[in-house]
Structures are given as structure tokens and as C-alpha cells.
Design a protein around this motif. Structure first.
Motif, PDB file in Angstrom:
ATOM      1  N   LYS A 178      66.425 -31.955  28.144  1.00 36.99           N
ATOM      2  CA  LYS A 178      67.517 -32.624  27.442  1.00 36.99           C
ATOM      3  C   LYS A 178      67.722 -31.953  26.092  1.00 36.99           C
ATOM      4  O   LYS A 178      66.799 -31.422  25.498  1.00 36.99           O
ATOM      5  CB  LYS A 178      67.184 -34.108  27.253  1.00 36.99           C
ATOM      6  CG  LYS A 178      68.312 -34.948  26.687  1.00 36.99           C
ATOM      7  CD  LYS A 178      67.979 -36.432  26.754  1.00 36.99           C
ATOM      8  CE  LYS A 178      69.149 -37.281  26.297  1.00 36.99           C
ATOM      9  NZ  LYS A 178      68.875 -38.742  26.439  1.00 36.99           N
ATOM     10  N   ASN A 179      68.978 -31.992  25.605  1.00 40.22           N
ATOM     11  CA  ASN A 179      69.289 -31.509  24.263  1.00 40.22           C
ATOM     12  C   ASN A 179      70.238 -32.512  23.611  1.00 40.22           C
ATOM     13  O   ASN A 179      71.399 -32.644  24.010  1.00 40.22           O
ATOM     14  CB  ASN A 179      69.923 -30.117  24.300  1.00 40.22           C
ATOM     15  CG  ASN A 179      70.026 -29.496  22.923  1.00 40.22           C
ATOM     16  OD1 ASN A 179      70.212 -30.185  21.920  1.00 40.22           O
ATOM     17  ND2 ASN A 179      69.905 -28.176  22.855  1.00 40.22           N
ATOM     18  N   TYR A 180      69.750 -33.214  22.601  1.00 41.46           N
ATOM     19  CA  TYR A 180      70.547 -34.242  21.933  1.00 41.46           C
ATOM     20  C   TYR A 180      71.682 -33.647  21.102  1.00 41.46           C
ATOM     21  O   TYR A 180      72.556 -34.385  20.639  1.00 41.46           O
ATOM     22  CB  TYR A 180      69.647 -35.101  21.047  1.00 41.46           C
ATOM     23  CG  TYR A 180      68.640 -35.924  21.814  1.00 41.46           C
ATOM     24  CD1 TYR A 180      69.002 -37.141  22.389  1.00 41.46           C
ATOM     25  CD2 TYR A 180      67.326 -35.488  21.972  1.00 41.46           C
ATOM     26  CE1 TYR A 180      68.079 -37.903  23.107  1.00 41.46           C
ATOM     27  CE2 TYR A 180      66.394 -36.237  22.678  1.00 41.46           C
ATOM     28  CZ  TYR A 180      66.777 -37.444  23.240  1.00 41.46           C
ATOM     29  OH  TYR A 180      65.861 -38.182  23.941  1.00 41.46           O
ATOM     30  N   ASN A 181      71.679 -32.337  20.908  1.00 39.73           N
ATOM     31  CA  ASN A 181      72.803 -31.682  20.225  1.00 39.73           C
ATOM     32  C   ASN A 181      74.012 -31.519  21.146  1.00 39.73           C
ATOM     33  O   ASN A 181      75.130 -31.311  20.661  1.00 39.73           O
ATOM     34  CB  ASN A 181      72.390 -30.295  19.716  1.00 39.73           C
ATOM     35  CG  ASN A 181      71.325 -30.356  18.649  1.00 39.73           C
ATOM     36  OD1 ASN A 181      71.375 -31.191  17.760  1.00 39.73           O
ATOM     37  ND2 ASN A 181      70.346 -29.468  18.743  1.00 39.73           N
ATOM     38  N   LEU A 182      73.772 -31.579  22.452  1.00 37.70           N
ATOM     39  CA  LEU A 182      74.827 -31.288  23.420  1.00 37.70           C
ATOM     40  C   LEU A 182      75.371 -32.524  24.120  1.00 37.70           C
ATOM     41  O   LEU A 182      76.547 -32.553  24.487  1.00 37.70           O
ATOM     42  CB  LEU A 182      74.313 -30.297  24.470  1.00 37.70           C
ATOM     43  CG  LEU A 182      73.838 -28.944  23.940  1.00 37.70           C
ATOM     44  CD1 LEU A 182      73.342 -28.075  25.095  1.00 37.70           C
ATOM     45  CD2 LEU A 182      74.947 -28.239  23.180  1.00 37.70           C
ATOM     46  N   GLY A 183      74.521 -33.525  24.338  1.00 32.25           N
ATOM     47  CA  GLY A 183      74.996 -34.702  25.047  1.00 32.25           C
ATOM     48  C   GLY A 183      73.876 -35.650  25.411  1.00 32.25           C
ATOM     49  O   GLY A 183      72.704 -35.415  25.091  1.00 32.25           O
ATOM     50  N   ASP A 184      74.250 -36.718  26.101  1.00 27.00           N
ATOM     51  CA  ASP A 184      73.309 -37.787  26.428  1.00 27.00           C
ATOM     52  C   ASP A 184      72.581 -37.568  27.752  1.00 27.00           C
ATOM     53  O   ASP A 184      71.569 -38.216  28.007  1.00 27.00           O
ATOM     54  CB  ASP A 184      74.057 -39.125  26.510  1.00 27.00           C
ATOM     55  CG  ASP A 184      74.667 -39.519  25.175  1.00 27.00           C
ATOM     56  OD1 ASP A 184      74.018 -39.289  24.137  1.00 27.00           O
ATOM     57  OD2 ASP A 184      75.798 -40.044  25.173  1.00 27.00           O
ATOM     58  N   GLN A 185      73.092 -36.701  28.603  1.00 29.14           N
ATOM     59  CA  GLN A 185      72.536 -36.569  29.946  1.00 29.14           C
ATOM     60  C   GLN A 185      71.260 -35.709  29.920  1.00 29.14           C
ATOM     61  O   GLN A 185      71.013 -34.948  28.994  1.00 29.14           O
ATOM     62  CB  GLN A 185      73.564 -35.951  30.894  1.00 29.14           C
ATOM     63  CG  GLN A 185      74.796 -36.813  31.114  1.00 29.14           C
ATOM     64  CD  GLN A 185      75.772 -36.784  29.957  1.00 29.14           C
ATOM     65  OE1 GLN A 185      75.745 -35.868  29.143  1.00 29.14           O
ATOM     66  NE2 GLN A 185      76.632 -37.784  29.876  1.00 29.14           N
ATOM     67  N   GLU A 186      70.487 -35.833  30.993  1.00 28.66           N
ATOM     68  CA  GLU A 186      69.288 -35.016  31.122  1.00 28.66           C
ATOM     69  C   GLU A 186      69.260 -34.370  32.508  1.00 28.66           C
ATOM     70  O   GLU A 186      69.889 -34.859  33.451  1.00 28.66           O
ATOM     71  CB  GLU A 186      68.028 -35.850  30.909  1.00 28.66           C
ATOM     72  CG  GLU A 186      67.851 -36.978  31.890  1.00 28.66           C
ATOM     73  CD  GLU A 186      66.659 -37.870  31.573  1.00 28.66           C
ATOM     74  OE1 GLU A 186      66.178 -38.537  32.500  1.00 28.66           O
ATOM     75  OE2 GLU A 186      66.206 -37.894  30.412  1.00 28.66           O
ATOM     76  N   LEU A 187      68.542 -33.263  32.601  1.00 23.47           N
ATOM     77  CA  LEU A 187      68.351 -32.560  33.864  1.00 23.47           C
ATOM     78  C   LEU A 187      66.948 -32.867  34.377  1.00 23.47           C
ATOM     79  O   LEU A 187      65.987 -32.811  33.618  1.00 23.47           O
ATOM     80  CB  LEU A 187      68.515 -31.053  33.675  1.00 23.47           C
ATOM     81  CG  LEU A 187      69.816 -30.583  33.014  1.00 23.47           C
ATOM     82  CD1 LEU A 187      69.782 -29.080  32.801  1.00 23.47           C
ATOM     83  CD2 LEU A 187      71.017 -30.958  33.859  1.00 23.47           C
ATOM     84  N   VAL A 188      66.841 -33.167  35.661  1.00 18.11           N
ATOM     85  CA  VAL A 188      65.548 -33.529  36.237  1.00 18.11           C
ATOM     86  C   VAL A 188      65.349 -32.796  37.552  1.00 18.11           C
ATOM     87  O   VAL A 188      66.234 -32.786  38.415  1.00 18.11           O
ATOM     88  CB  VAL A 188      65.446 -35.052  36.482  1.00 18.11           C
ATOM     89  CG1 VAL A 188      64.088 -35.404  37.072  1.00 18.11           C
ATOM     90  CG2 VAL A 188      65.676 -35.823  35.195  1.00 18.11           C
ATOM     91  N   VAL A 189      64.187 -32.168  37.706  1.00 13.73           N
ATOM     92  CA  VAL A 189      63.777 -31.606  38.986  1.00 13.73           C
ATOM     93  C   VAL A 189      62.327 -31.995  39.216  1.00 13.73           C
ATOM     94  O   VAL A 189      61.632 -32.430  38.295  1.00 13.73           O
ATOM     95  CB  VAL A 189      63.915 -30.058  39.046  1.00 13.73           C
ATOM     96  CG1 VAL A 189      65.367 -29.642  38.951  1.00 13.73           C
ATOM     97  CG2 VAL A 189      63.096 -29.389  37.951  1.00 13.73           C
TER      98      VAL A 189
END
Length: 224
Positions: A178-189
Motif C-alpha cells: 500500500k502507498n498512502y500517497n497514492l490512494g486508499d486501496q491495497e494490493l494483496v497476494v
């Protein structure tokens, strides 16, 4: 409900044995992005900003993490210069911070990158407890600047060897970025010996099946 379960089971069986899913496909880090075309991507944004939407993708195998970042896939304008800092990665319960650095470990800046050109970079890894604190000499990243009708757009790809995170195994480990500078979503694998292409496809399958079933109901309640 029985029809829904039968529908899901049939599609699950087809997907698992379909030759279209290639678990051995590899990403080459070279500033070209054709090998990401078939990889599912996630829109990244804030609820209050519908203009500056990014796209990201995360893949994991038993050796590497591969990350894709597209700063302005829909507009080619606005917040379209690569964000080099603020990336947070969780492997299980271990928490890391990732920053992009120049190949000599110094501050990385792509502001003056000419349209049509690429620039190589490395990744600095810092673990929350300080156990890992180093520039990954074996990491490799490229950012390429595309000229757009309105301005420009930066697209980046990064490969991070898992040994640099000093984890014993990725099997059954949840990996989140996740990057709080870019947005609220997160990537999960989920780390395993198989490719996350299959995992992503399974996720898409059940999402499709869920929507199919819900459309037949009189009430739809979206959870999010």
C-alpha cells in the motif's frame, strides 16, 4: 443457491485446467510493459479525488516480488510523475518501508525525465523493527515517461528479490502493499510456489460468480 454453487464449481474446474493460465510466465524489468498486459491491475485513488487515478499490480513467486505502477492510465495528466516513496509492504506480520533510489543509492528524481525515455532505479528497504535496513543492490526498477495529449505519464516496474527481506518462506504468507500517497486501496497476494496469475484469476472468478448470483436476488447489499 444450488445453481450458483454448480456454476461456480464448473467455472473453477475449467479455470484450474485451462491452458490459458500460464504459471511460469515471467516479468522482464526493462522499461517496457507488454508483459504486464494480461496481469490484473487495481485502480488506486482517494474517494475525494476521481481525477488522479493510478493503476498498480503486484506479483509474487518463490524468488521475487514484481510491482507495476501506472501513474495516470486514464488522464495522462495531473499527478502523473512517479511517486518514489511511501510504499509499505507486509509479508505476514513483518512490515517494511520501500523507497526508490538512484542506482548509486542517492535521492531518485524523475521530474526531468524526457518523454520517450527510461530511467533505472533501485529500492531501499527498511523494516519497521530495523532488522532490515539497506539498499537492495539486486533490485531493479525502470520508469518510462510517455508523452500524452495533455502532458506526460510515468509507468514503472520493479523486481525485488525476496532474499532481501530476510524471510524464510513465502508459502501461505499474505503479502500486502500500500502507498498512502497514492490512494486508499491495497494490493494483496498469497505467497506460494504457484504463480499469482492463477490467484488473481480465481479472485476474478468468484467475484463474477457472486455478482451473477446477486443479480438473481431481489435485494443486493454491497459490502466494502
Amino acid at each position: 443457491m444450488k445453481k450458483f454453487l454448480l456454476f461456480s464449481t464448473c467455472l473453477f474446474t475449467f479455470l484450474c485446467f485451462s491452458p490459458v493460465v500460464k504459471a511460469d510466465q515471467k516479468i522482464t524489468i526493462d522499461g517496457k510493459f507488454d508483459d504486464w498486459n494480461d496481469v490484473p491491475k487495481t485502480d488506486i485513488s482517494f474517494s475525494y479525488d476521481t481525477y488522479n487515478i493510478k493503476q498498480m499490480a503486484l506479483l509474487a513467486d518463490d524468488k521475487d516480488l514484481d510491482l507495476y505502477i501506472n501513474m495516470s492510465p486514464y488522464r495522462g495528466n495531473g499527478y502523473s510523475t512517479l511517486q518514489p516513496s511511501g510504499y509499505q509492504l507486509w509479508i505476514g506480520e513483518r512490515h517494511y518501508f520501500l523507497d526508490f533510489k538512484s542506482v548509486d543509492g542517492q535521492y531518485f528524481d524523475s521530474n526531468n525525465l524526457a518523454p520517450g525515455s527510461s530511467k533505472e532505479f533501485k529500492v531501499y528497504i527498511y523494516e519497521e523493527n530495523g532488522r532490515v535496513n539497506k539498499l537492495s543492490a539486486t533490485s531493479k526498477g525502470y520508469v518510462t515517461r510517455e508523452k500524452t495529449d495533455l502532458s506526460h505519464n510515468d509507468i514503472a516496474e520493479v523486481k525485488l528479490p525476496l532474499r532481501d527481506f530476510e524471510v524464510d518462506s513465502l508459502v501461505d504468507q499474505k503479502i500486502t502493499l500500500k502507498n498512502y500517497n497514492l490512494g486508499d486501496q491495497e494490493l494483496v497476494v498469497t505467497g506460494a510456489s504457484t504463480s499469482p496469475y492463477l490467484l488473481a484469476a480465481l479472485g476474478a472468478l468468484f467475484a463474477t460468480s457472486f455478482v451473477y448470483y446477486k443479480k438473481r436476488s431481489t435485494k443486493v447489499r454491497w459490502l466494502g
